[in-house]
Each structure stands twice: as structure tokens, then as C-alpha cells.
Design a protein around this motif. Sequence first.
Motif, mmCIF file in Angstrom:
data_model
loop_
_atom_site.group_PDB
_atom_site.id
_atom_site.type_symbol
_atom_site.label_atom_id
_atom_site.label_comp_id
_atom_site.label_asym_id
_atom_site.label_seq_id
_atom_site.Cartn_x
_atom_site.Cartn_y
_atom_site.Cartn_z
ATOM 1 N N VAL A 244 0.786 -1.123 0.112
ATOM 2 C CA VAL A 244 -0.112 -0.027 0.043
ATOM 3 C C VAL A 244 1.084 1.309 0.110
ATOM 4 O O VAL A 244 1.705 1.557 0.876
ATOM 5 C CB VAL A 244 -0.877 -0.045 1.182
ATOM 6 N N ILE A 245 0.676 2.127 -0.828
ATOM 7 C CA ILE A 245 1.336 3.438 -1.270
ATOM 8 C C ILE A 245 0.325 4.560 -0.732
ATOM 9 O O ILE A 245 -0.663 4.683 -1.442
ATOM 10 C CB ILE A 245 2.017 3.782 -2.224
ATOM 11 N N ARG A 305 7.211 13.170 -3.643
ATOM 12 C CA ARG A 305 7.872 13.210 -2.344
ATOM 13 C C ARG A 305 7.196 12.691 -0.799
ATOM 14 O O ARG A 305 7.624 12.499 0.035
ATOM 15 C CB ARG A 305 8.209 14.814 -2.314
ATOM 16 N N SER A 306 5.746 12.862 -1.045
ATOM 17 C CA SER A 306 4.881 12.341 0.281
ATOM 18 C C SER A 306 4.601 10.933 0.136
ATOM 19 O O SER A 306 4.098 10.573 0.978
ATOM 20 C CB SER A 306 3.667 13.347 0.212
ATOM 21 N N ALA A 307 5.004 10.392 -0.715
ATOM 22 C CA ALA A 307 4.660 8.693 -0.829
ATOM 23 C C ALA A 307 5.263 8.045 0.124
ATOM 24 O O ALA A 307 6.452 8.142 0.830
ATOM 25 C CB ALA A 307 5.113 8.091 -2.090
ATOM 26 N N LYS A 308 4.376 7.043 0.860
ATOM 27 C CA LYS A 308 5.134 5.995 2.021
ATOM 28 C C LYS A 308 4.670 4.841 1.657
ATOM 29 O O LYS A 308 3.284 4.209 1.294
ATOM 30 C CB LYS A 308 4.699 6.335 3.423
ATOM 31 N N LEU A 309 5.348 3.625 1.637
ATOM 32 C CA LEU A 309 5.197 2.433 1.257
ATOM 33 C C LEU A 309 5.145 1.359 2.420
ATOM 34 O O LEU A 309 6.159 1.399 2.768
ATOM 35 C CB LEU A 309 5.825 1.911 -0.032
ATOM 36 N N ARG A 310 3.993 0.651 2.585
ATOM 37 C CA ARG A 310 4.167 -0.239 3.496
ATOM 38 C C ARG A 310 3.568 -1.641 3.077
ATOM 39 O O ARG A 310 2.997 -1.701 1.908
ATOM 40 C CB ARG A 310 3.287 -0.031 4.636
ATOM 41 N N ALA A 311 4.045 -2.894 3.514
ATOM 42 C CA ALA A 311 4.020 -3.913 2.887
ATOM 43 C C ALA A 311 3.776 -5.041 3.942
ATOM 44 O O ALA A 311 4.284 -5.050 5.026
ATOM 45 C CB ALA A 311 4.911 -4.632 1.925
ATOM 46 N N VAL A 312 3.004 -6.210 3.690
ATOM 47 C CA VAL A 312 2.829 -7.387 4.602
ATOM 48 C C VAL A 312 3.057 -8.619 3.680
ATOM 49 O O VAL A 312 2.598 -8.438 2.389
ATOM 50 C CB VAL A 312 1.569 -7.273 5.526
#
Length: 315
Positions: A244-245, A305-312
Motif C-alpha cells: 500500500v502506497i 515526495r510524500s509517498a510512503k510504502l508499507r507491505a505485509v
Amino acid sequence: MEFSHAPVMVQEVLDILQPGPRRRYLDGTLGGGGHAEQVLANSGPNGQLLGLDRDEEALAAAGERLQWFGGRVVTCRADFTKAGEILGEMKWGKVDGILLDLGISSYQLSSTERGFSFQSEARLDMRMDRRQTLDAFQVVNDFPVNELEQLIRDYGEEPRWRRIALAIDASRREQQIVTTRQLAEIIRIAVRGGQKTVKGKPRVHPATRTFQAIRIAVNRELELLETFLKDAYELLLAKGRMVVISFHSLEDRLVKRAFAMWARDCVCPPRIPQCCCGWSKKATVLTPRPLLPSSEEIRANPRARSAKLRAVEGL
């Protein structure tokens, strides 16, 4: 206008999803198809992808971009909360990888008639799915002032929420607020008076956070994300991965909280001496801290610039 949107953190997405043949993927925010194209290219010759999007113009652009993959790709006009239902109808059930890129597209921001941005004059709209009736015009002109205050404060994280809401209310009592620039000017005057700069230096436009808040309200963005995250782990095959970004703290907070819960063995309150919740671990968090775009990508695409990526990874 040609649909354009530069997908962010493409290599990071590929590194985590690890696309391969005979695997199936869900892109819940297809957009122009940039991420999907790379997933399909790296899962040849027979990897498959289901792409969902609420925006009819995005789906048309993605269909053209992905036509070379033939029957390996299926697109559907729907939001990602419908993913489980659609996957069931397709007899896929579960998938090897899921991607949500929650950012608004460059096309949507730049397209005058969509009314997302105050950079051009347009009727207030902001609908990602133009089949729905609620639009930004109705939010601005019809919502009670206390609801305006709440959404500007909560969705925009705007410290001057009350001043802005009262200014909007005063203006709409005189005449309807119809266009993006009309609204932006009301907010600018409420925040800065007659000044267009502060101490001689240009700054972020004072309407930026309020426009974000209205867009979130119109499209129910946080509500849909929270609904999806309640049980999205059920869509993953064993060892399947979800990426998810997000692009603002409200989204990232929901994703972080959901992923942390999925990784827990028990959700009983600490005071309970013995587990009675019936919960079991659903996934393993792959990103204890969010991945951020590289400096090179930000230079090439400032909107990253404001993107954050999380993963499971599913169990």
C-alpha cells in the motif's frame, strides 16, 4: 487531454511483490496502468492481473496501455472494497499479490473539468467516480458549518479549520461558491488577508489542505480504505504480499494500524489474564518503517515526495 500519471516507487513495488508466471495479482487502484504494466511484464508469460478503478477515464487509458497483455489482464470499474466480491465471481478467490496506490493522478489534478485543483478555474467537482451524486459543490455549499469545520480539521489537518469554515459559510450566504478559484480565494483571504506571500516569500497555498479535505470527503477515501483493511488479508494466498502506497498521514496511519493488528497473535486488552479474543496472526509486516522514494525519483517526479510504502506477507 491524454491520461498521464507517473507511477511511484515502481522498483520497490516489484521487489516486494516479486511477480512471476502462473501468479495472480490485484491492482485495486489501477489508474493509468503504470504499476500494472510492470507487474504483468515481470510475470510473463501467463501471470494475470485484475485492475480496479472508480475513474472511467483511468480505466480507458489503462485498457489502451495494457492491451498488449490480452487476456492476462481484466479491468473493472469498481472501488477496491469490491475486490473480494469480484475475485469470487472470477473464480480466483485469492491472489498472490495486492497493490493499492492511493495517490490522486496527475491527470485528475490537471484536468480542468474535474475540479480537483485550484490551479485552474473549474466548477467544484472532485469526484473520482462521476456516477455518484455528491460532489465538492454540494459539500461546500450544503454541508452545515459544523460538518465543514470537522472535515477541514480532521481530513485536512488544517489548524485554521474554524476560520476557514466560517469564511466559507459567510461567503455562501451571499452567493453560491461555484468554482475552484472562487473557493481558493475565499480561503486565502480568510487566512492571509490581502497578502499573497508571507514575509515576501511564496508559500504553500493556504487552500491546499482544505481542498484535500473536501476531496477526501467527496470520495469517502478514508472510509473505503478502512473498510478494505478490516479483512483484506483474506484475499491473500499463503505467502502472498500486499503493498500500500499512501500520500498523507491519515492514510498511512490506517495502514500502519491495520498491518500491526494483522501481525498480532492476540488482540485482548492487556488486563485480560487469559486470551479469549479468538484472534490469530494473519500476516507478517515486511516494512517496520515505511519505505520512501529515493531522492532521484523525487527530483524526477516531485509528486512522489510524500509517498510512503508499507507491505505485509500473508501466512
